[in-house]
Design an enzyme around this catalytic site. Structure first.
Site, PDB file in Angstrom:
ATOM      1  N   ASP A  92       0.860  -1.179   0.000  1.00 38.17           N
ATOM      2  CA  ASP A  92       0.000   0.000   0.000  1.00 38.17           C
ATOM      3  C   ASP A  92       0.901   1.236   0.000  1.00 38.17           C
ATOM      4  O   ASP A  92       1.631   1.467   0.964  1.00 38.17           O
ATOM      5  CB  ASP A  92      -0.896  -0.043   1.250  1.00 38.17           C
ATOM      6  CG  ASP A  92      -1.801   1.171   1.341  1.00 38.17           C
ATOM      7  OD1 ASP A  92      -2.413   1.512   0.330  1.00 38.17           O
ATOM      8  OD2 ASP A  92      -1.877   1.788   2.413  1.00 38.17           O
ATOM      9  N   THR A 123      -2.941   5.262  -4.048  1.00 38.30           N
ATOM     10  CA  THR A 123      -1.823   6.019  -3.451  1.00 38.30           C
ATOM     11  C   THR A 123      -0.530   5.790  -4.221  1.00 38.30           C
ATOM     12  O   THR A 123       0.231   6.720  -4.452  1.00 38.30           O
ATOM     13  CB  THR A 123      -1.628   5.608  -1.980  1.00 38.30           C
ATOM     14  OG1 THR A 123      -1.644   4.191  -1.907  1.00 38.30           O
ATOM     15  CG2 THR A 123      -2.722   6.155  -1.114  1.00 38.30           C
ATOM     16  N   THR A 124      -0.296   4.538  -4.633  1.00 37.57           N
ATOM     17  CA  THR A 124       0.938   4.225  -5.368  1.00 37.57           C
ATOM     18  C   THR A 124       0.936   4.956  -6.705  1.00 37.57           C
ATOM     19  O   THR A 124       1.929   5.577  -7.087  1.00 37.57           O
ATOM     20  CB  THR A 124       1.052   2.704  -5.595  1.00 37.57           C
ATOM     21  OG1 THR A 124       0.802   2.050  -4.360  1.00 37.57           O
ATOM     22  CG2 THR A 124       2.431   2.328  -6.070  1.00 37.57           C
ATOM     23  N   ASP A 158      -8.858  -0.271   1.916  1.00 36.15           N
ATOM     24  CA  ASP A 158      -8.800   0.302   0.569  1.00 36.15           C
ATOM     25  C   ASP A 158     -10.060  -0.050  -0.224  1.00 36.15           C
ATOM     26  O   ASP A 158     -10.613   0.782  -0.940  1.00 36.15           O
ATOM     27  CB  ASP A 158      -7.565  -0.219  -0.195  1.00 36.15           C
ATOM     28  CG  ASP A 158      -6.298   0.538   0.219  1.00 36.15           C
ATOM     29  OD1 ASP A 158      -6.389   1.298   1.199  1.00 36.15           O
ATOM     30  OD2 ASP A 158      -5.250   0.362  -0.408  1.00 36.15           O
TER      31      ASP A 158
END
Length: 548
Positions: free
Chosen positions: A63, A96-97, A393
């Site tokens: 994550d 997020t990545t 998530d």
């Protein structure tokens, strides 16, 4: 005045200053380094990172936000990259990545232009315009969905979990996540929903395997029943949720009681008992057979409750009290005298069960709970931690679609089409802004290319295939990571929320533009006088003064 020039000291001794191109290059390099760290964890074939903190605690995750939160980043430009991943995590919970990878890639492309003497502000303006155009294109190709369509929401949760450790069990988990989100979704206006994710309690406990994860239509309390003589399971529970203590209050001020004879002492003790019994009688008179209390319960009150066959749990967290009230429909009572049968909540079963080594109380089978729990299990503590992050998530991704019901095909398909459209649009621009817009298109294309790299595909071949497939004008063709080829992903049912894509582009562009505009870095060094003296002596406060 002598002709000799006197040096003027403006900055404090030990302050370092980096100017112009050098400062920009340093910042861009630092930001790119952060993007490189998370780059390999993007997508279903992405790898995980093992992070060890200063205390030796281990976190294993892919994550993006968690990876960057756990790393102790020193460089100020790198800290900005950590901030955008945090903000994206809080705002939309997923992607997020991608945000960090995109920001790093935009900076890399911008660096090529700056090296060719294009002024940074020109690049920034070009990027800003291109980002508006990109979001406009995304909105055009997005599909509107029914926010309460379970089958479709399952696909969203499934896609979100595909890149995580739980991907093998994602079918069952995504159904749980969708049920949980729809249970707490509140309708506001026609086809508008609001979801407060605080009402979904995610509890985790090592033991069992990920398949043992359960959705509970109610609340799980990490407490045990207070008294051994109480029932451990109650069906058709009528639940009193109480905010005050079942104890004799001590007086606010110092009070003395003069006792002259043993009889008075006995009367005093009996009066206390009578008061406690009266409290318990009020609870049973209201018809309650489960008592959930935020404060303490006196030993003697416990005895009377056990005699009355009432199951009691004490010292429940305040946040859990609200969840219990929402799940069971009970009203939180602050004054026992006001407890009435109408204030009680209902649950099919309230039971104490052993979870690994602890005893927990499950409040289950509430009729129409506005608060639910997911109990995540897994083979070891690390697995459970990562499974919990994956569930979080997925919950956020489903929430995004329920609140903003537009979706896109996943797997880099929208990015491939957007970069194609941006190139066409860039050709209509004049001057150097055109170069910036083209570089932005290249930057966005990085996402599908990184997905392909992580899947072991050839990035160049992939890029060529993607461009030719996307020229059909449909945002369906992306990277089929599992089979290692470019394919129609709508057929594979890989979907992502539009809200997440918009956030990724906005956050990455803003961070990249902010870093590009910096041309001077002035860093003050900590001199010895600034450091706290060890031992917390005068002038040096010990731990108390330091920011922990």
């Amino acid at each position: 005045m002598s002709a000799q020039q006197v040096p003027i000291v403006v900055l404090k001794e030990g302050t370092s200053e980096t100017k112009g191109n050098q400062a920009q290059r340093n910042n861009i390099t630092a930001a790119k380094a952060i993007a490189e760290i998370v780059r390999t964890s993007l997508g279903p074939r992405g790898m995980d990172k093992m992070l060890v903190d200063s205390l030796g605690d281990v976190t294993i995750t892919n994550d993006g936000a968690t990876i960057l939160k756990e790393i102790d980043v020193q460089h100020p430009a790198a800290k900005m990259m950590v901030e955008i991943s945090k903000a994206t995590d809080n705002e939309v919970g997923d992607g997020t990545t991608s945000t960090v990878v995109l920001a790093g890639s935009l900076l890399e492309k911008a660096e090529e232009l700056i090296t060719k003497n294009v002024h940074p502000t020109v690049v920034v303006e070009g990027f800003k315009k291109a980002s508006y155009k990109a979001i406009e294109t995304l909105r055009e190709i997005a599909t509107k969905v029914d926010p309460a369509d379970k089958a479709f929401l399952n696909k969203i949760a499934h896609t979100s979990m595909a890149s995580k450790i739980v991907s093998a069990d994602s079918k069952e988990l995504s159904e749980m996540v969708v049920d949980a989100v729809l249970a707490v979704a509140e309708r506001s206006g026609d086809d508008q929903y609001k979801v407060d994710t605080d009402n979904i309690k995610v509890e985790k406990k090592a033991g069992g395997s990920i398949q043992d994860t359960k959705l509970i239509h109610g609340v799980v309390l990490d407490k045990e029943v207070v008294h051994g003589g109480m029932p451990k399971r109650i069906e058709n529970a009528k639940i009193a949720v109480i905010n005050s203590a079942l104890e004799i209050e001590k007086t606010e001020f110092d009070a003395k009681i003069n006792i002259n004879s043993p009889d008075q002492m006995q009367q005093f003790i009996e009066e206390e008992n009578r008061m406690l019994k009266a409290m318990v009688d009020k609870v049973s008179a209201a018809g309650a057979n489960v008592l959930l209390c935020q404060k303490g319960i006196d030993d003697i009150a416990q005895h009377y409750l056990a005699k009355a066959g009432i199951m009691a749990i004490r010292r429940i967290k305040e946040s859990d009290m609200y969840k219990l009230s929402k799940a069971t429909g009970a009203r939180i009572i602050n004054n026992l005298n006001e407890l009435a049968a109408s204030d009680l909540g209902f649950a099919k079963v309230v039971e104490e069960r052993k979870v690994e080594t602890d005893k927990w109380v499950f409040v289950e089978g509430c009729k129409n709970p506005k608060s639910v729990s997911i109990l995540v299990r897994g083979g070891s503590q690390r697995v459970v931690d990562e499974a919990e992050r994956s569930v979080h998530d997925a919950i956020m991704a489903v929430k995004d679609v329920v609140e903003y019901p537009y979706v896109l095909v996943g797997g880099g398909a929208p990015e491939a089409l957007v970069s194609l459209k941006l190139r066409e649009w860039a050709a209509t621009l004049s001057g150097r802004a055109q170069l910036a817009a083209e570089k932005f298109a290249d930057g966005i294309e990085t996402i599908p290319i990184v997905l392909a790299e992580n899947a072991g595909m050839d990035p160049l071949d992939t890029q060529v295939q993607l461009r030719s497939k996307s020229s059909t004008g449909k945002a369906r063709y992306g990277i089929d990571v599992i089979n290692g080829k470019v394919a129609d992903l709508a057929a594979k049912e890989i979907y992502e929320p539009l809200a997440v894509k918009e956030q990724i582009i906005n956050a990455a562009t803003e961070a990249a533009c902010m870093i590009l505009r910096i041309d001077d870095v002035i860093a003050s060094s900590k001199t010895k006088n600034d450091m706290p003296k060890p031992g917390g002596g005068p002038g040096g406060g010990g731990m108390g003064d330091m920011d922990m």
